[in-house]
Design an enzyme around this catalytic site. Sequence first.
Site, PDB file in Angstrom:
ATOM      1  N   GLN A   7      15.886 -10.654 -20.729  1.00 60.36           N
ATOM      2  CA  GLN A   7      15.009  -9.556 -21.117  1.00 60.36           C
ATOM      3  C   GLN A   7      15.886  -8.451 -22.115  1.00 60.36           C
ATOM      4  OE1 GLN A   7      14.408  -8.132 -17.196  1.00 60.36           O
ATOM      5  NE2 GLN A   7      12.218  -8.220 -17.407  1.00 60.36           N
ATOM      6  N   HIS A  18      21.755  -3.603 -20.697  1.00 58.60           N
ATOM      7  CA  HIS A  18      22.830  -4.428 -20.315  1.00 58.60           C
ATOM      8  C   HIS A  18      22.293  -5.823 -20.259  1.00 58.60           C
ATOM      9  CE1 HIS A  18      20.250  -4.710 -16.978  1.00 58.60           C
ATOM     10  NE2 HIS A  18      21.007  -5.549 -16.366  1.00 58.60           N
ATOM     11  N   HIS A  20      21.444  -9.467 -19.258  1.00 57.68           N
ATOM     12  CA  HIS A  20      20.952  -9.740 -17.924  1.00 57.68           C
ATOM     13  C   HIS A  20      20.039 -10.820 -18.324  1.00 57.68           C
ATOM     14  CE1 HIS A  20      19.273  -8.428 -13.714  1.00 57.68           C
ATOM     15  NE2 HIS A  20      18.524  -9.523 -14.176  1.00 57.68           N
ATOM     16  N   HIS A  22      18.319 -14.589 -16.268  1.00 60.52           N
ATOM     17  CA  HIS A  22      17.816 -15.368 -15.003  1.00 60.52           C
ATOM     18  C   HIS A  22      17.959 -16.642 -15.497  1.00 60.52           C
ATOM     19  CE1 HIS A  22      16.135 -11.612 -13.141  1.00 60.52           C
ATOM     20  NE2 HIS A  22      15.952 -11.158 -14.271  1.00 60.52           N
TER      21      HIS A  22
END
Length: 78
Positions: A7, A18, A20, A22
């Site tokens: 994202q 920041h 990030h 997954h």
Amino acid sequence: MWWITSQDGPQSGQTVPHVHIHILPRKGGDFEVNNEIYDAINEKEKELKKKLDLDKERKDRSMDEMAEEANEYRSLFL
């Protein structure tokens, strides 16, 4: 199979600026409809939020602290 998503920016749902990422291990047939994984993630997140206060101990870090942390992580991949 690995599913990797990132994202980047508020338009994509990122709430805190920041890096990030997954990484979701997947296997054939784990969801009848592929996009159902997002519903499952949202449900699990709701369950965890009921049990944990993840922001309770969160504190902003300085640029120097973030740079030091990035260097530590970088050393793991070089």
